[in-house]
Motif scaffolding. Structure first.
Motif, PDB file in Angstrom:
ATOM      1  N   ARG A 234       0.718  -0.896   0.039  1.00 15.54           N
ATOM      2  CA  ARG A 234       0.032   0.124  -0.076  1.00 15.54           C
ATOM      3  C   ARG A 234       0.831   1.676  -0.164  1.00 15.54           C
ATOM      4  O   ARG A 234       1.848   1.164   0.716  1.00 15.54           O
ATOM      5  N   ILE A 235       0.546   2.292  -0.803  1.00 23.46           N
ATOM      6  CA  ILE A 235       1.439   3.334  -0.873  1.00 23.46           C
ATOM      7  C   ILE A 235       0.590   4.566  -1.375  1.00 23.46           C
ATOM      8  O   ILE A 235      -0.364   4.503  -2.176  1.00 23.46           O
ATOM      9  N   ALA A 236       0.875   5.628  -0.835  1.00 26.14           N
ATOM     10  CA  ALA A 236       0.133   7.111  -1.329  1.00 26.14           C
ATOM     11  C   ALA A 236       1.254   7.343  -2.631  1.00 26.14           C
ATOM     12  O   ALA A 236       2.558   7.871  -2.641  1.00 26.14           O
ATOM     13  N   THR A 237       0.786   7.454  -3.811  1.00 28.38           N
ATOM     14  CA  THR A 237       1.622   7.860  -4.964  1.00 28.38           C
ATOM     15  C   THR A 237       0.731   8.238  -6.001  1.00 28.38           C
ATOM     16  O   THR A 237      -0.551   8.275  -6.029  1.00 28.38           O
ATOM     17  N   LEU A 275       9.303   3.819  -5.763  1.00 23.90           N
ATOM     18  CA  LEU A 275      10.210   5.150  -5.278  1.00 23.90           C
ATOM     19  C   LEU A 275      10.981   5.611  -6.363  1.00 23.90           C
ATOM     20  O   LEU A 275      11.101   6.676  -6.218  1.00 23.90           O
ATOM     21  N   ALA A 276      11.525   5.052  -7.421  1.00 25.27           N
ATOM     22  CA  ALA A 276      12.354   5.504  -8.242  1.00 25.27           C
ATOM     23  C   ALA A 276      11.592   6.313  -9.125  1.00 25.27           C
ATOM     24  O   ALA A 276      11.931   7.388  -9.644  1.00 25.27           O
ATOM     25  N   GLN A 277      10.117   6.029  -9.201  1.00 23.10           N
ATOM     26  CA  GLN A 277       9.246   6.658 -10.491  1.00 23.10           C
ATOM     27  C   GLN A 277       8.624   7.793  -9.769  1.00 23.10           C
ATOM     28  O   GLN A 277       8.043   8.660 -10.606  1.00 23.10           O
ATOM     29  N   ASP A 278       8.389   7.643  -8.605  1.00 23.22           N
ATOM     30  CA  ASP A 278       7.701   8.846  -7.704  1.00 23.22           C
ATOM     31  C   ASP A 278       8.405   9.063  -6.371  1.00 23.22           C
ATOM     32  O   ASP A 278       8.019   8.404  -5.458  1.00 23.22           O
ATOM     33  N   PRO A 279       9.599   9.808  -6.507  1.00 24.27           N
ATOM     34  CA  PRO A 279      10.288  10.009  -5.172  1.00 24.27           C
ATOM     35  C   PRO A 279       9.412  10.622  -3.926  1.00 24.27           C
ATOM     36  O   PRO A 279       9.776  10.548  -2.821  1.00 24.27           O
ATOM     37  N   GLN A 280       8.244  11.064  -4.368  1.00 21.40           N
ATOM     38  CA  GLN A 280       7.560  11.772  -3.331  1.00 21.40           C
ATOM     39  C   GLN A 280       6.278  10.904  -2.797  1.00 21.40           C
ATOM     40  O   GLN A 280       5.530  11.282  -1.789  1.00 21.40           O
ATOM     41  N   ALA A 281       6.547   9.695  -3.171  1.00 20.68           N
ATOM     42  CA  ALA A 281       5.441   8.656  -2.643  1.00 20.68           C
ATOM     43  C   ALA A 281       5.701   8.344  -0.918  1.00 20.68           C
ATOM     44  O   ALA A 281       6.835   8.608  -0.520  1.00 20.68           O
ATOM     45  N   SER A 282       4.505   7.944  -0.543  1.00 17.85           N
ATOM     46  CA  SER A 282       4.764   8.148   1.239  1.00 17.85           C
ATOM     47  C   SER A 282       3.810   6.910   1.424  1.00 17.85           C
ATOM     48  O   SER A 282       2.949   6.325   0.688  1.00 17.85           O
ATOM     49  N   GLU A 283       3.668   6.828   2.802  1.00 13.11           N
ATOM     50  CA  GLU A 283       2.712   5.895   3.679  1.00 13.11           C
ATOM     51  C   GLU A 283       2.787   4.552   2.954  1.00 13.11           C
ATOM     52  O   GLU A 283       1.950   3.814   2.820  1.00 13.11           O
ATOM     53  N   LEU A 284       4.101   4.136   2.747  1.00 12.02           N
ATOM     54  CA  LEU A 284       4.494   2.763   2.214  1.00 12.02           C
ATOM     55  C   LEU A 284       4.181   1.728   3.327  1.00 12.02           C
ATOM     56  O   LEU A 284       4.551   1.830   4.481  1.00 12.02           O
ATOM     57  N   GLN A 285       3.487   0.611   2.844  1.00 10.65           N
ATOM     58  CA  GLN A 285       3.199  -0.337   3.728  1.00 10.65           C
ATOM     59  C   GLN A 285       3.334  -1.969   2.859  1.00 10.65           C
ATOM     60  O   GLN A 285       3.046  -1.928   1.870  1.00 10.65           O
ATOM     61  N   VAL A 286       3.807  -2.813   3.357  1.00 11.22           N
ATOM     62  CA  VAL A 286       4.084  -4.119   2.665  1.00 11.22           C
ATOM     63  C   VAL A 286       3.695  -5.042   4.052  1.00 11.22           C
ATOM     64  O   VAL A 286       4.232  -5.311   4.698  1.00 11.22           O
ATOM     65  N   GLN A 287       2.962  -5.867   3.308  1.00  9.52           N
ATOM     66  CA  GLN A 287       2.355  -6.954   4.219  1.00  9.52           C
ATOM     67  C   GLN A 287       2.311  -8.432   3.300  1.00  9.52           C
ATOM     68  O   GLN A 287       2.196  -8.304   2.036  1.00  9.52           O
ATOM     69  N   ARG A 288       2.411  -9.582   4.285  1.00  8.84           N
ATOM     70  CA  ARG A 288       2.539 -10.867   3.717  1.00  8.84           C
ATOM     71  C   ARG A 288       0.963 -11.198   3.381  1.00  8.84           C
ATOM     72  O   ARG A 288       0.190 -10.533   3.894  1.00  8.84           O
ATOM     73  N   ALA A 289       0.863 -12.262   2.477  1.00  8.79           N
ATOM     74  CA  ALA A 289      -0.701 -12.723   2.137  1.00  8.79           C
ATOM     75  C   ALA A 289      -1.313 -13.000   3.426  1.00  8.79           C
ATOM     76  O   ALA A 289      -0.689 -13.564   4.448  1.00  8.79           O
ATOM     77  N   GLY A 290      -2.434 -12.941   3.465  1.00  7.41           N
ATOM     78  CA  GLY A 290      -3.138 -13.403   4.590  1.00  7.41           C
ATOM     79  C   GLY A 290      -3.899 -14.665   4.254  1.00  7.41           C
ATOM     80  O   GLY A 290      -3.717 -15.131   3.201  1.00  7.41           O
ATOM     81  N   LEU A 291      -4.467 -15.321   5.391  1.00  6.24           N
ATOM     82  CA  LEU A 291      -5.278 -16.663   5.005  1.00  6.24           C
ATOM     83  C   LEU A 291      -6.036 -16.682   3.938  1.00  6.24           C
ATOM     84  O   LEU A 291      -6.241 -17.576   3.225  1.00  6.24           O
TER      85      LEU A 291
END
Length: 310
Positions: A234-237, A275-291
């Motif tokens: 998830r990311i604000a971009t 991040l390379a294509q949008d250096p102003q991106a923010s609020e980055l979240q990375v999650q593993r797959a859920g059940l």
């Protein structure tokens, strides 16, 4: 050290061993093995028609297997010895609508040697204010709570819960989750079938996934999740969903104003490109797959048929 089959069966609260069940040409169960252990919750998951209801029906002695072994504490599930140790909450239940909640509990308690008190059943299921009410005057969610109270009133050593929180609001669902966890902590073996995968994720010690009458995956929630490499980013971009969707490794993209949720096989390369294509991106979240993600991927490729009524 080897144990003979009779010793093994008597040690287990419930088990299916190489069980087959057909309805005409439809193979509802095809060599299924399941075991319930004291103090543990087994979540039995699967799409409609996978065989869940048939498995529960066999363990309750409502049907007979065509082949294989079905037992409750080493007994025939239809026997009195077995049934007195089991509590059951089925997806559909018909109870006398003119009886009050207290009367239903008193009636059901009479079938057991050392039942819980009416007050204790009511406390566990959150029914204290409903005891004088007639069953037929209750809402669907309230009736489900009564059915749970009836299932536990005999102090069962094994508890079968078939879609137990259907029709409950969030607060009532969480209260029932706590009650189920307390039964397991007290040593009760629990078989849970549910379409709410967050329910299985919250309660289950072990998960078994049924598909077309066979167990296609089994293990802890973490072990099932680990079978799926999917990551959620998830990311604000300001990048568009269409642009990101075309990148290698991206499985799906869901857009919200100014934000993207990206499903990808791996996260590192996708995050680096974001991040390379949008250096102003923010609020980055990375999650593993859920059940839920794991369940969908495991069951996606096999066709299922509508399960015959038990």
């Amino acid at each position: 050290m080897k144990h003979d089959t009779s010793d093994l069966q008597s040690d287990l609260p419930a088990q299916l061993a190489d069980v087959h069940k057909r309805y005409g040409a439809h193979h509802a169960l095809a060599g299924v093995d399941l075991q319930l252990a004291p103090g543990r919750v087994l979540a039995l998951l699967g799409p409609n028609g996978a065989g869940k209801s048939t498995a529960v029906s066999l363990l309750l002695g409502l049907q007979r297997a065509d082949a294989g072994t079905v037992s409750l504490f080493g007994h025939d599930p239809a026997s009195r010895q077995a049934r007195q140790q089991a509590g059951v909450m089925l997806q559909q239940a018909e109870l006398p609508e003119t009886l009050t909640v207290a009367e239903l509990l008193l009636l059901t308690r009479g079938y057991y040697a050392q039942p819980l008190s009416v007050a204790e059943c009511a406390r566990i299921a959150g029914l204290e204010d409903l005891l004088p009410r007639r069953y037929g005057q209750l809402s669907g969610g309230q009736q489900r709570r009564v059915q749970f109270a009836l299932a536990i009133c005999g102090r069962p050593r094994v508890l079968f819960l078939d879609e137990p929180t259907t029709g409950l609001d969030i607060q009532a669902r969480q209260q029932l989750w706590q009650a189920i966890a307390e039964r397991a902590a007290a040593g009760c073996a629990v078989l849970l079938t549910t379409h709410y995968l967050e329910e299985a994720e919250a309660l289950a010690d072990e998960v078994a996934v049924l598909q077309a009458g066979q167990v296609i995956a089994r293990g802890s929630v973490e072990q099932i999740r680990a079978r799926v490499s999917l990551r959620r980013i998830r990311i604000a971009t300001q990048l568009s969903a269409a642009c990101v969707r075309a990148w290698p490794g991206v499985r799906a993209v869901h857009a919200q104003p100014g934000k993207l949720e990206i499903h990808a096989e791996t996260a590192e390369a996708i995050v680096a490109r974001l991040l390379a294509q949008d250096p102003q991106a923010s609020e980055l979240q990375v999650q593993r797959a859920g059940l839920a993600d794991a369940f969908l991927q495991l069951t996606r490729t096999t066709d299922t048929n509508e399960e015959y009524a038990a």
